[in-house]
Each structure stands twice: as C-alpha cells, then as structure tokens.
Design a protein around this motif. Structure first.
Motif, PDB file in Angstrom:
ATOM      1  N   ILE A  31      36.007  27.555  37.617  1.00  0.00           N
ATOM      2  CA  ILE A  31      34.593  27.947  37.723  1.00  0.00           C
ATOM      3  C   ILE A  31      33.684  26.788  37.328  1.00  0.00           C
ATOM      4  O   ILE A  31      33.863  26.167  36.295  1.00  0.00           O
ATOM      5  CB  ILE A  31      34.310  29.237  36.905  1.00  0.00           C
ATOM      6  N   GLU A  32      32.741  26.480  38.216  1.00  0.00           N
ATOM      7  CA  GLU A  32      31.781  25.401  37.979  1.00  0.00           C
ATOM      8  C   GLU A  32      30.380  25.995  37.959  1.00  0.00           C
ATOM      9  O   GLU A  32      30.100  26.937  38.699  1.00  0.00           O
ATOM     10  CB  GLU A  32      31.797  24.390  39.136  1.00  0.00           C
ATOM     11  N   LEU A  66      41.421  31.476  42.356  1.00  0.00           N
ATOM     12  CA  LEU A  66      40.039  31.868  42.635  1.00  0.00           C
ATOM     13  C   LEU A  66      39.121  30.731  42.178  1.00  0.00           C
ATOM     14  O   LEU A  66      39.204  30.259  41.046  1.00  0.00           O
ATOM     15  CB  LEU A  66      39.691  33.156  41.864  1.00  0.00           C
ATOM     16  N   VAL A  67      38.252  30.276  43.106  1.00  0.00           N
ATOM     17  CA  VAL A  67      37.291  29.215  42.788  1.00  0.00           C
ATOM     18  C   VAL A  67      35.894  29.815  42.876  1.00  0.00           C
ATOM     19  O   VAL A  67      35.532  30.410  43.896  1.00  0.00           O
ATOM     20  CB  VAL A  67      37.419  28.049  43.796  1.00  0.00           C
ATOM     21  N   LEU A  68      35.123  29.692  41.801  1.00  0.00           N
ATOM     22  CA  LEU A  68      33.762  30.226  41.786  1.00  0.00           C
ATOM     23  C   LEU A  68      32.782  29.104  41.469  1.00  0.00           C
ATOM     24  O   LEU A  68      33.027  28.285  40.594  1.00  0.00           O
ATOM     25  CB  LEU A  68      33.625  31.330  40.729  1.00  0.00           C
ATOM     26  N   VAL A  69      31.665  29.078  42.206  1.00  0.00           N
ATOM     27  CA  VAL A  69      30.606  28.121  41.877  1.00  0.00           C
ATOM     28  C   VAL A  69      29.346  28.917  41.577  1.00  0.00           C
ATOM     29  O   VAL A  69      28.913  29.741  42.367  1.00  0.00           O
ATOM     30  CB  VAL A  69      30.408  27.075  43.002  1.00  0.00           C
ATOM     31  N   ASN A  70      28.812  28.695  40.374  1.00  0.00           N
ATOM     32  CA  ASN A  70      27.607  29.407  39.932  1.00  0.00           C
ATOM     33  C   ASN A  70      26.403  28.535  40.264  1.00  0.00           C
ATOM     34  O   ASN A  70      26.293  27.415  39.792  1.00  0.00           O
ATOM     35  CB  ASN A  70      27.702  29.676  38.417  1.00  0.00           C
ATOM     36  N   THR A  71      25.506  29.064  41.094  1.00  0.00           N
ATOM     37  CA  THR A  71      24.520  28.220  41.780  1.00  0.00           C
ATOM     38  C   THR A  71      23.104  28.408  41.253  1.00  0.00           C
ATOM     39  O   THR A  71      22.792  29.375  40.584  1.00  0.00           O
ATOM     40  CB  THR A  71      24.522  28.560  43.282  1.00  0.00           C
ATOM     41  N   CYS A  72      22.256  27.464  41.675  1.00  0.00           N
ATOM     42  CA  CYS A  72      20.863  27.428  41.234  1.00  0.00           C
ATOM     43  C   CYS A  72      19.976  27.222  42.456  1.00  0.00           C
ATOM     44  O   CYS A  72      20.335  26.473  43.355  1.00  0.00           O
ATOM     45  CB  CYS A  72      20.729  26.252  40.277  1.00  0.00           C
TER      46      CYS A  72
END
Length: 484
Positions: A31-32, A66-72
């Motif tokens: 997770i990024e 599972l790859v998650l990207v927390n965005t802005c």
C-alpha cells in the motif's frame, strides 16, 4: 527554501507502508499513499481493516496479492504521479497475474469510471468513506467482477478502528477527529471527494490517544480537514446540529472542550492540531491553549489571500479585517504563538493591488512558516466551472516569488526571536545533515538541532538556542525537561 502544500510532506509520498507482522496472515498487501496527512492516516485504517482479513504488509511490489494506492486530488502533480504508478503496477501484474490492484481515496471518488473503463489495470475503486467495505469488495474482485464503492457517508468516522501505525518515528502520531469539509472554497475539491463534515465520538478519540500513550508516543496531532469546527452531539453531520434534540445540543462537545479534555487527561503528552480555518477558530480554543503547557503554541491558520476581493471570489467566509483582528487577539492572549499560512498567488481575477494586499497582510502577521503556491485549476471545483483562470503564468510566478521572499524574511525574524532562550524540545530523530545531532521541535513547531550526547529518541530536553537559519534553530542541550 522548500515550500510545500500545507500538509503534504514530500518525504513520505509514495512510501510503501510497513506494519507489524501478524502470525497466521498469509496474504500480502502493498500500500502506497500520496497527498495529505489525512491520506496517510487513512492508509493506517485500511491496513488495520485488512489485517483482520489475513493481510500482512509487504514492501515488495512483486510479492503482493493486493496492491492499493491511496490517492490525492489536490494537485495535478499528485494525479500524474498516481497514473505513472498504475503503469508500473501493470507491468508487475503481467509478471504476477493473480495480483489485484485498487485505487483508494480522493481520486477514486472523482475518476471512478475512468479508472475502471480506460485503465484496465484497476480492479477495485474505493472512496474515503468506504474502507469498511473492503472485505466485500475484495470478494467481488476474487469472483472476477470489478468492485466500486465511492459512496460518501453522513456518519463514517472510523472511530472504532484502531489504526495500525505505519512508518512512524514512534514518537509522534496523528489522530483523526473529523472527516469531510463544509467550506465550499471555490478552488478546493475536498468537499466533493471527502464529503460533508462530521465529527468523531470524543470517547473514541481519548481511547486512541490512551493506546498511543501506552505505546510510548509522546506527541499527538489532532487531525481534520477543519479541526476548529469539530462538534460531537451524538453522531451525524455538522450541518444537521440545529435539528438535534435540546439535550443533544446542550451536551455537545466542541473543539475547545475536546482539546481541554485531551490536555487534562494526558498532561505528559504534547498536543498539536491541524488544519484550522479562520472563520471557525474561536478564542475559546486560544484560552484553552494558554491554560495548558502541553498544548503546543502553534497554529496553522490558512488565509489564501490578503485581498477581500480574492477572499470573496474564493468563497472564504472571512474578510481581511476579521482575519487580522483574530490574529491580533491570538497574539494578545499568547504573545509567543507561532502562526503559519497557506497562500495562493494568481487566483482568478487577481490584480496587482490584490497581490499588494497579500504582502501587507503578511507584514502585519509576520508568519513563522508559509506554504505558498501559484494557483492551478482543479477539475470539479467551482472555480474551474465558473471562473476564468486569467492571470498569466509568468505573473503568477513573479507574485509567488515575492510572497516566498517576504516569508523567508519573516521566518528568519521569527527564528531569531528564539536565540538566547532555553526551550523544551521533543527528540524526533537524527538530524538529516549530521549523525552526531538530534533534531526535534519546540512548542512553536520550529525544528531544533543539537548534539546527541546521552539523550535519546522520545526524550523531552531543554535546549539553549544559540543560532538559527530561517528554518532551523541550533543549540545545545542543557538537561531533561520536567515533562519526561
């Protein structure tokens, strides 16, 4: 001098999060996070929810299930970065076809169709209020279906989810107290991506702080898009407070009361808060800060412009005069208070006189720090829909440079005020420039660097300030402070 958006810490952008390994968990989560501290905090909540579903975090993209990207969505640059990351995930997915990829956070809400239809890389899209739904959404994906939940909630605050602390220095932590925002500033996309304002139960906030204290954290920042408008009356949106029962209204807890509760309950911990909004900031809060030694004497008080015409165009709910009166009252109650600003140059229709008004306001306040940028139009905002971005880029840049130059002058002036004083500093880590020096911050949030000697991380130390630059104080430790 590096100037960045108020709570976007460049050093932590895109870092893969690491949590404690939980025995028995067999799946791997990469997770990024990009964007503000709220996003970083949300990633900790996501990691906690998925830890219960058998996921441990990994720093290796190729190993991940599972790859998650927390965005802005605040800056164009953040969006471009996320798109580039998705391309990288796509290559990893070709190497590991079982891997699933999800987009979380503010961009998820705004670009849900695009992500699923155009960018075939993405399997699930989850908005900031739907993280609890992740286990169901992952089941949908495992069954071969795309999964989307970007519904914005009236009451989700994740008050009962104990966040897994990620990439922390083990000394300072963030605790979310509100979600969403009701201030419809015309340049900002937050109300559309994070929904309306609601506050978290004070009991759950106190419990989370207590659990941080038990883990030896020394400083807590109470976090929200707009902390001053914190209002707990039993749950629900802030705007519905008027409809609440008389009893609920009479027993409601506002931000000044919450701050007082935290500082009283945990006298040996330091408290900060971010972000404040001038129209919601009351002098009650300042009086509570004056009463407690353990509430840091620093407020981030974004103004955006010193011109009434611009403040009106931005739909800021205060005038230049009201802002300056608030600042004068703050300095009257706490003369040593440090204030910082957010400033936008070149907003739609800004004239040279508007710009001069901003410089004059800065001279009046003399901020300790500043976060300044030239206006760039964000899709989905009121300004993008209804106003013309009509200030040429070279004029925006010149005005920005003038604002930055003036802020540097004021930062140095404020830093010099500390020289000769003995100040309490909380040690947060090793100085970037020297392994032989600690760095920490004083109550005004200024970085202090001093020789390590026998002190260690997490100590509260009295430091004699001997010299300074515009951003850093330099000194020598005298002794431990009373706070240890």
């Amino acid at each position: 001098m590096e100037q960045i958006e108020k709570v976007i810490d460049e050093k932590i952008q895109g870092k893969a999060l690491v949590t404690e390994h939980r025995d028995g968990n067999t799946k791997k989560l990469f997770i990024e996070s990009y964007g503000c501290q709220m996003n970083m905090n949300d990633s900790e909540i996501v990691a906690a929810i998925l830890s219960e579903q058998g996921f441990n975090t990994t720093q290796s993209l190729d190993d991940a299930d599972l790859v998650l990207v927390n965005t802005c969505s605040i800056r164009e640059k953040a969006e471009q970065t996320v798109r580039n990351r998705l391309q990288k995930y796509n290559h990893a997915k070709k190497r590991n076809p079982k891997m699933k990829v999800g987009v979380l956070g503010c961009m998820a809400e705004r670009l849900k169709e695009k992500f699923l239809e155009e960018e075939k890389i993405v399997d699930l899209v989850v908005g900031p209020d739907a993280y609890r739904d992740l286990p169901n959404l992952i089941e949908e994906v495992d069954a071969g279906r795309d999964a989307v939940n970007v519904i914005l909630s009236k009451d989700e605050t994740y008050g009962d989810v104990s966040p897994v602390r990620l990439n922390s220095n083990g000394v300072s932590a963030f605790v979310s107290i509100t979600r969403g925002c009701d201030n419809m500033c015309t340049f900002c996309v937050v109300p559309f991506t994070r929904g309306r304002e609601r506050s978290r139960d004070p009991k759950s906030i106190i419990e989370e702080v207590r659990s941080m204290k038990e883990k030896n954290f020394k400083e807590i920042t109470l976090l929200g898009q707009n902390v001053d408008s914190y209002l707990w009356y039993g749950g629900g949106l802030k705007k519905d407070f008027k409809k609440a029962s008389e009893l609920a209204q009479a027993s409601a807890v506002d931000f000044a009361q919450l701050l007082d509760m935290c500082a009283t309950e945990f006298p040996k911990m330091r408290f900060r808060f971010s972000t404040s909004n001038p129209q919601d900031m009351t002098l009650d809060v300042i009086h509570v800060m004056a009463k407690h030694q353990n509430i840091c004497k620093y407020i981030h008080l974004p103004v955006q412009s010193g011109s009434n015409a611009m403040l009106k165009a931005m739909n800021r709910q205060h005038t230049r005069e009201e802002y300056m009166e608030l600042v004068d009252n703050i300095y009257k109650i706490i003369p040593e208070m440090a204030l910082s600003q957010d400033m936008i140059t070149g907003f739609c229709g800004e004239t040279e006189q508007d710009h001069q008004d901003t410089l004059e306001l800065m001279e009046h306040v003399k901020y300790s720090f500043g976060f300044m940028f030239a206006y760039s139009e964000r899709p989905g905002t009121l300004a993008a829909k209804k106003m013309e971005d009509d200030v040429p880029l070279e004029i925006k840049k010149r005005r920005l440079q003038e604002v930055i130059n003036l802020q540097q002058k004021h930062s140095l002036y404020r830093a010099q005020e500390h020289v000769g004083q003995v100040q309490e500093v909380l040690i947060e880590g090793t100085s970037k420039k020297s392994d032989a020096h600690w760095k920490g911050r004083n109550t005004q949030n200024t970085v202090v660097v001093f020789p390590k000697e026998h002190y260690k991380m997490g100590d509260f130390v009295n430091v004699k300030i001997e010299d300074c630059t515009s951003t850093t104080l330099l000194g020598t430790a005298v002794d431990y402070s009373d706070n240890n």
